[in-house]
Design a protein around this motif. Structure first.
Motif, PDB file in Angstrom:
ATOM      1  N   HIS B 114       0.850  -1.205   0.000  1.00  0.00           N
ATOM      2  CA  HIS B 114       0.000   0.000   0.000  1.00  0.00           C
ATOM      3  C   HIS B 114       0.886   1.255   0.000  1.00  0.00           C
ATOM      4  O   HIS B 114       0.630   2.216  -0.727  1.00  0.00           O
ATOM      5  CB  HIS B 114      -0.916  -0.015   1.228  1.00  0.00           C
ATOM      6  CG  HIS B 114      -1.603   1.289   1.497  1.00  0.00           C
ATOM      7  ND1 HIS B 114      -2.711   1.699   0.790  1.00  0.00           N
ATOM      8  CD2 HIS B 114      -1.317   2.302   2.360  1.00  0.00           C
ATOM      9  CE1 HIS B 114      -3.082   2.909   1.215  1.00  0.00           C
ATOM     10  NE2 HIS B 114      -2.248   3.292   2.175  1.00  0.00           N
ATOM     11  N   SER B 115       1.944   1.210   0.820  1.00  0.00           N
ATOM     12  CA  SER B 115       2.812   2.377   0.976  1.00  0.00           C
ATOM     13  C   SER B 115       3.595   2.676  -0.303  1.00  0.00           C
ATOM     14  O   SER B 115       3.708   3.838  -0.717  1.00  0.00           O
ATOM     15  CB  SER B 115       3.793   2.150   2.127  1.00  0.00           C
ATOM     16  OG  SER B 115       3.087   1.847   3.304  1.00  0.00           O
ATOM     17  N   THR B 118       1.369   4.132  -2.875  1.00  0.00           N
ATOM     18  CA  THR B 118       1.055   5.530  -2.554  1.00  0.00           C
ATOM     19  C   THR B 118       2.231   6.433  -2.932  1.00  0.00           C
ATOM     20  O   THR B 118       2.049   7.555  -3.415  1.00  0.00           O
ATOM     21  CB  THR B 118       0.704   5.678  -1.053  1.00  0.00           C
ATOM     22  OG1 THR B 118      -0.326   4.746  -0.736  1.00  0.00           O
ATOM     23  CG2 THR B 118       0.250   7.084  -0.717  1.00  0.00           C
ATOM     24  N   GLY B 141       4.974   9.597   0.331  1.00  0.00           N
ATOM     25  CA  GLY B 141       3.905   8.612   0.127  1.00  0.00           C
ATOM     26  C   GLY B 141       4.280   7.267   0.738  1.00  0.00           C
ATOM     27  O   GLY B 141       3.454   6.612   1.385  1.00  0.00           O
ATOM     28  N   ALA B 228      -3.028  10.733  -3.298  1.00  0.00           N
ATOM     29  CA  ALA B 228      -2.354   9.477  -3.664  1.00  0.00           C
ATOM     30  C   ALA B 228      -2.894   8.320  -2.816  1.00  0.00           C
ATOM     31  O   ALA B 228      -3.204   7.240  -3.332  1.00  0.00           O
ATOM     32  CB  ALA B 228      -0.848   9.625  -3.463  1.00  0.00           C
ATOM     33  N   ASP B 229      -3.046   8.569  -1.519  1.00  0.00           N
ATOM     34  CA  ASP B 229      -3.563   7.552  -0.591  1.00  0.00           C
ATOM     35  C   ASP B 229      -4.992   7.156  -0.999  1.00  0.00           C
ATOM     36  O   ASP B 229      -5.351   5.972  -1.010  1.00  0.00           O
ATOM     37  CB  ASP B 229      -3.539   8.160   0.821  1.00  0.00           C
ATOM     38  CG  ASP B 229      -3.890   7.165   1.921  1.00  0.00           C
ATOM     39  OD1 ASP B 229      -3.653   5.957   1.718  1.00  0.00           O
ATOM     40  OD2 ASP B 229      -4.368   7.596   2.988  1.00  0.00           O
ATOM     41  N   VAL B 232      -4.900   4.912  -4.122  1.00  0.00           N
ATOM     42  CA  VAL B 232      -4.386   3.562  -3.865  1.00  0.00           C
ATOM     43  C   VAL B 232      -5.369   2.767  -3.010  1.00  0.00           C
ATOM     44  O   VAL B 232      -5.529   1.555  -3.201  1.00  0.00           O
ATOM     45  CB  VAL B 232      -2.979   3.640  -3.238  1.00  0.00           C
ATOM     46  CG1 VAL B 232      -2.501   2.278  -2.787  1.00  0.00           C
ATOM     47  CG2 VAL B 232      -1.999   4.234  -4.251  1.00  0.00           C
ATOM     48  N   ASN B 233      -6.073   3.432  -2.093  1.00  0.00           N
ATOM     49  CA  ASN B 233      -7.123   2.735  -1.343  1.00  0.00           C
ATOM     50  C   ASN B 233      -8.219   2.249  -2.290  1.00  0.00           C
ATOM     51  O   ASN B 233      -8.733   1.150  -2.143  1.00  0.00           O
ATOM     52  CB  ASN B 233      -7.730   3.654  -0.282  1.00  0.00           C
ATOM     53  CG  ASN B 233      -6.942   3.615   1.012  1.00  0.00           C
ATOM     54  OD1 ASN B 233      -6.571   2.542   1.493  1.00  0.00           O
ATOM     55  ND2 ASN B 233      -6.660   4.770   1.573  1.00  0.00           N
TER      56      ASN B 233
END
Lengths: 113, 291
Positions: B114-115, B118, B141, B228-229, B232-233
């Motif tokens: 996930h990171s 991001t 990110g 960005a988060d 990606v979520n």
């Protein structure tokens, strides 16, 4: 990986194997996203066909539109449930939702009801 | 049971340069020397065979997008930039710092997936908007949720309490953190990276990625990480524990000035670059399925 004839290449397609000319000079490296200039270079060097990762967005749209209505409804409902807030009046949400739906429809593996 | 404090969590997580420590220090020392050249830095990196191979594969990947094939480390550094190579090494150290640990609340591998995604998204947004230092936004990110990982690993009992609340009520994980602790993962991440002496803008972007308007000094950077988060979520690449796609902050969106039409190429770019970035930082692993 699909082989695509140079005249059918479109901008944004991703090259999946190094493209070299007859003198083994590297024209376009693996992983590169094609620009119209690069397509012109390939034509200028007489390259007939190259390998690409996917045929680009046009193929994706077809994949989504080929889904049976029930499956599309299921996929839409599942995706909607993942969003904390689904605001259909928000153009950012609607665009992102459309993209995510297409992405899910094109994911490898079978979609089941 | 005494609740954890931000200072306590930070103290329990001292900085570590990991196995790249000597290399990072050698590069820093070389950069201070008037005789320093790309060749000198290249020679230092080439002493590590595994890093050299990964750096070259990474430099030739879609993430960097160079049209020529790079075959030596000094060529790669000359195009990528020394600052970015240093940032990459230091980010690798953070991942290594948490390698081998496990949390029952989140898979550490899925957390980093996930990171990383991001980070890629933040850099692509920065490139689209022509913002300065897009590679720094990759690091912001990459580290945006590090506070959550620290909390889960250092305070598993409180993490369990948070997940009990989260499982029972319909609320976002971040709100569950606040209700259990009085603070959230942003505050932990900000304090941690500050103690690790990360650049102030990066620290603030991590500390305000759910509330970019609350930070005038790094409003744009925090807004980039926020968007960005969110992307990606929505894409479900890895997970940092949150099961919903938290709402998009419309002010953050307006701050960056992206158009909805720009999202397609950014999402495609994340998918395209993810494998190479994952290989650079996590070794060759496929993303974990996360419906």
């Amino acid at each position: 990986m699909p082989q695509i004839k140079t005249e059918l290449l479109q901008e944004g397609m991703v090259v999946s194997r190094d493209v070299k000319n007859i003198d083994n000079m590297l024209l376009i490296p693996n992983g590169c996203k094609l620009t119209s200039r690069q397509i012109g270079i390939l034509q200028a060097w007489g390259v007939h066909e190259i390998e690409v990762v996917s045929a680009g967005a046009a193929g994706d749209t077809d994949q989504l539109s080929r889904l049976p209505p029930e499956l599309l409804a299921k996929l839409t409902a599942e995706l909607r449930a993942t969003f904390w807030k689904a605001d259909d009046a928000d153009p950012v949400f609607t665009e992102l939702f459309k993209l995510m739906l297409r992405r899910r429809a094109n994911r490898p593996g079978k979609l089941r009801l | 049971m005494t609740p954890p404090t931000i200072a306590g969590l930070v103290l329990a997580t001292p900085p570590s340069l990991g196995s790249y420590g000597p290399l990072i220090q050698e590069i820093e020392a070389a950069l201070r020397s008037p005789q320093c050249s790309l060749g000198v830095i290249g020679d230092i990196i080439e002493k590590d065979v595994d890093l050299t191979a990964r750096l070259l594969r990474f430099s030739n990947s879609a993430y960097c997008g160079f049209s020529t094939k790079l075959s030596t480390v000094s060529e790669a550094i000359s195009l990528i930039g020394i600052q970015q190579v240093q940032d990459m090494l230091s980010a690798s150290s953070v991942l290594e710092r948490f390698a081998g640990l496990s949390s029952e609340f989140v898979s550490v591998q899925s957390f980093w997936q996930h990171s990383l995604a991001t980070g890629i998204a933040a850099r692509l947004i920065a490139l689209d908007r022509r913002l300065p230092k897009p590679d720094r936004l990759f690091v912001a990110g990459l580290l945006h949720d590090v506070g959550r990982l620290v909390l889960f690993l250092q305070s598993p009992k409180y993490a369990q309490m948070i997940f009990e609340v989260y499982g029972k009520e319909r609320l976002l994980l971040r709100k569950a953190e606040v209700s259990a602790l009085g603070f959230d993962h942003q505050n932990i991440g900000e304090a941690l990276l500050k103690s690790w002496k990360y650049p102030p803008t990066l620290v603030l972007a991590v500390g305000h990625h759910h509330d970019p308007a609350g930070c005038e000094a790094a409003r744009v950077e925090a807004a980039v990480v926020h968007v960005a988060d969110h992307l990606v979520n929505a894409m479900r690449v890895g997970s940092s524990g949150e099961k919903f796609v938290p709402p998009l902050n419309s002010q953050a969106w307006a701050t960056i000035g992206l158009t909805p039409e720009a999202l397609g190429p950014i999402v495609a770019g994340i998918d395209e670059q993810f494998d190479a970035v994952q290989e650079m930082f996590l070794g060759e692993t496929k993303p974990e399925a996360n419906a």
